[in-house]
Design a protein around this motif. Structure first.
Motif, short mmCIF file in Angstrom:
data_model
loop_
_atom_site.label_atom_id
_atom_site.label_comp_id
_atom_site.label_asym_id
_atom_site.label_seq_id
_atom_site.Cartn_x
_atom_site.Cartn_y
_atom_site.Cartn_z
N PHE A 1 0.03 -5.49 3.86
CA PHE A 1 -0.63 -5.89 2.61
C PHE A 1 -0.06 -5.11 1.42
O PHE A 1 0.14 -5.65 0.33
CB PHE A 1 -2.14 -5.70 2.72
CG PHE A 1 -2.75 -6.44 3.87
CD1 PHE A 1 -2.84 -7.83 3.86
CD2 PHE A 1 -3.19 -5.76 5.00
CE1 PHE A 1 -3.38 -8.52 4.93
CE2 PHE A 1 -3.73 -6.44 6.08
CZ PHE A 1 -3.82 -7.82 6.05
N GLN A 2 0.22 -3.84 1.65
CA GLN A 2 0.83 -3.02 0.60
C GLN A 2 2.26 -3.47 0.31
O GLN A 2 2.69 -3.48 -0.84
CB GLN A 2 0.79 -1.54 0.99
CG GLN A 2 -0.62 -0.97 1.02
CD GLN A 2 -0.69 0.38 1.71
OE1 GLN A 2 -0.22 0.55 2.83
NE2 GLN A 2 -1.28 1.35 1.02
N ILE A 3 2.98 -3.86 1.36
CA ILE A 3 4.34 -4.37 1.17
C ILE A 3 4.29 -5.71 0.43
O ILE A 3 5.11 -5.98 -0.46
CB ILE A 3 5.07 -4.52 2.52
CG1 ILE A 3 5.19 -3.15 3.22
CG2 ILE A 3 6.45 -5.15 2.34
CD1 ILE A 3 6.04 -2.13 2.49
N LEU A 4 3.32 -6.54 0.77
CA LEU A 4 3.15 -7.83 0.09
C LEU A 4 2.82 -7.62 -1.39
O LEU A 4 3.40 -8.28 -2.28
CB LEU A 4 2.05 -8.64 0.77
CG LEU A 4 1.82 -10.07 0.29
CD1 LEU A 4 3.05 -10.93 0.50
CD2 LEU A 4 0.61 -10.69 0.99
N ASN A 5 1.92 -6.70 -1.68
CA ASN A 5 1.58 -6.40 -3.07
C ASN A 5 2.78 -5.87 -3.85
O ASN A 5 2.91 -6.13 -5.06
CB ASN A 5 0.44 -5.37 -3.14
CG ASN A 5 -0.90 -5.96 -2.71
OD1 ASN A 5 -1.08 -7.18 -2.73
ND2 ASN A 5 -1.82 -5.11 -2.30
N ASN A 6 3.64 -5.17 -3.14
CA ASN A 6 4.82 -4.59 -3.78
C ASN A 6 5.80 -5.66 -4.27
O ASN A 6 6.59 -5.41 -5.18
CB ASN A 6 5.51 -3.62 -2.81
CG ASN A 6 6.67 -2.89 -3.45
OD1 ASN A 6 6.49 -2.12 -4.39
ND2 ASN A 6 7.88 -3.16 -2.96
N LEU A 7 5.73 -6.85 -3.68
CA LEU A 7 6.59 -7.95 -4.15
C LEU A 7 6.30 -8.28 -5.61
O LEU A 7 7.20 -8.68 -6.36
CB LEU A 7 6.39 -9.20 -3.29
CG LEU A 7 6.74 -9.10 -1.79
CD1 LEU A 7 6.53 -10.43 -1.11
CD2 LEU A 7 8.16 -8.60 -1.59
N THR A 8 5.04 -8.11 -5.99
CA THR A 8 4.64 -8.37 -7.38
C THR A 8 4.73 -7.12 -8.25
O THR A 8 5.27 -7.14 -9.36
CB THR A 8 3.21 -8.91 -7.42
OG1 THR A 8 3.09 -10.02 -6.54
CG2 THR A 8 2.82 -9.34 -8.82
N SER A 9 4.20 -6.01 -7.73
CA SER A 9 4.13 -4.78 -8.53
C SER A 9 5.49 -4.12 -8.70
O SER A 9 5.73 -3.43 -9.70
CB SER A 9 3.17 -3.79 -7.87
OG SER A 9 3.71 -3.30 -6.65
N LYS A 10 6.37 -4.34 -7.69
CA LYS A 10 7.70 -3.72 -7.70
C LYS A 10 7.62 -2.19 -7.91
O LYS A 10 8.44 -1.59 -8.62
CB LYS A 10 8.60 -4.35 -8.77
CG LYS A 10 8.91 -5.82 -8.49
CD LYS A 10 9.86 -6.40 -9.52
CE LYS A 10 10.42 -7.74 -9.11
NZ LYS A 10 9.43 -8.76 -8.75
N GLU A 11 6.63 -1.60 -7.26
CA GLU A 11 6.48 -0.14 -7.35
C GLU A 11 7.60 0.59 -6.63
O GLU A 11 7.94 1.71 -6.97
CB GLU A 11 5.13 0.28 -6.75
CG GLU A 11 3.93 -0.07 -7.60
CD GLU A 11 2.62 0.31 -6.94
OE1 GLU A 11 2.66 1.01 -5.91
OE2 GLU A 11 1.56 -0.10 -7.45
N ALA A 12 8.14 -0.07 -5.60
CA ALA A 12 9.18 0.59 -4.79
C ALA A 12 10.19 -0.45 -4.31
O ALA A 12 9.92 -1.65 -4.30
CB ALA A 12 8.53 1.29 -3.59
N VAL A 13 11.35 0.05 -3.90
CA VAL A 13 12.38 -0.79 -3.28
C VAL A 13 12.28 -0.62 -1.77
O VAL A 13 12.18 0.51 -1.26
CB VAL A 13 13.79 -0.38 -3.76
CG1 VAL A 13 14.86 -1.17 -3.02
CG2 VAL A 13 13.90 -0.61 -5.26
N VAL A 14 12.27 -1.74 -1.04
CA VAL A 14 12.24 -1.69 0.43
C VAL A 14 13.68 -1.59 0.95
O VAL A 14 14.52 -2.45 0.64
CB VAL A 14 11.55 -2.93 1.02
CG1 VAL A 14 11.65 -2.93 2.55
CG2 VAL A 14 10.08 -2.97 0.59
N ILE A 15 13.95 -0.56 1.72
CA ILE A 15 15.27 -0.35 2.33
C ILE A 15 15.17 -0.73 3.81
O ILE A 15 14.41 -0.12 4.55
CB ILE A 15 15.73 1.11 2.20
CG1 ILE A 15 15.72 1.56 0.73
CG2 ILE A 15 17.09 1.31 2.84
CD1 ILE A 15 16.79 0.98 -0.13
#
Length: 267
Positions: free
Chosen positions: A149-163
């Motif tokens: 859910f946090q990774i999904l939210n990050n798609l919008t918030s762009k708080e971090a880059v997923v490596i």
């Protein structure tokens, strides 16, 4: 020591330290026959994962981690060195688990068992043993792990880059996933960094080389892979050049994301 890794020569020089505990970070079966002298078996899959969850290698509950660590004779003051039989593979996961449970004095043996054996380090046969119970106490840091859910939210918030540490052919859906039922592709906006690129001959690349090849050094980072193991290899690579910057592991990784058809993917 700020660095997350130690050398074979360092370990040889510190073997007599009464606070030192060497952990053989076992992931594969059948088990191997030899280990570093004095090593204790750290069984990631069966003892240091939550086996009640269908996903592999899932973060254990802090209480369960505490109990298993105590069984290995680990105390609050233990200085822990973890290694694995491949050089660098499963040991970063063990290192990250201890870090997430609040234990700071833990390091990965750069080069692992192959480097130790090559440099004439003393060995012993692997035998199940019991140890005087330690007083280890987990102080879990939940911010070090992310859920879907946090990774999904990050798609919008762009708080971090997923490596993503998987191979490029898996990342780009050019090959089938090794686990049955998994979709092929990657988390939208994720960046591919196959873990093999940060290693050479079972050792981490020198810091100067890592600085040249690691992307997004100026951003918050979440690390993913197939099941939460090799993500930790990449995380340590960044830790070697960006000590203490915000980082987290997506524990479910592609095994969870690829199974859930409600989650978006890119190819």
């Amino acid at each position: 020591m700020k660095t997350p890794i130690v050398s074979v020569s360092w370990l040889k020089d510190n073997l007599d330290n009464p606070e030192l505990i060497i952990l053989d970070a076992v992931l594969d079966s059948p088990p191997h026959e030899l280990q570093i002298i004095g090593a204790r078996t750290f069984d990631i899959k069966n003892k240091f994962s939550d086996t009640t969850i269908p996903l592999p290698n899932t973060l254990p509950q802090p209480e369960a981690f505490t109990e298993e660590a105590r069984k290995l004779g680990i105390s609050k003051h233990s200085k822990i060195v973890v290694y694995d039989t491949k050089g660098i593979y499963s040991s970063p996961r063990a290192w990250y688990l201890f870090k997430s449970m609040g234990h700071e004095n833990v390091w990965v043996l750069d080069g692992g068992f192959p480097a130790w054996e090559k440099e004439g380090g003393a060995l012993q046969k692997v035998n199940p043993q019991s140890y005087p119970k330690g007083d280890f106490e987990a102080r879990f840091k939940p911010e070090m792990f992310k859920n879907k859910f946090q990774i999904l939210n990050n798609l919008t918030s762009k708080e971090a880059v997923v490596i993503d540490a998987r191979s490029s052919d898996r990342f780009h859906a050019e090959t089938e996933e090794p686990r049955e039922g998994l979709r092929s592709g990657h988390i939208p906006n994720a960046v591919n960094l196959p873990f093999t690129k940060v290693l050479k001959d079972g050792h981490y690349l020198p810091k100067e080389e890592l600085k040249q090849i690691l992307p997004h050094q100026d951003q918050n980072l979440y690390f993913s892979c197939g099941s939460g193991i090799t993500a930790c290899i990449n995380l340590i690579a960044y830790e070697l050049i960006l000590n203490n910057s915000p980082k987290a592991v997506y524990d479910g990784s592609w095994t969870e994301w690829g199974l859930d058809h409600n989650l978006p993917i890119e190819k």
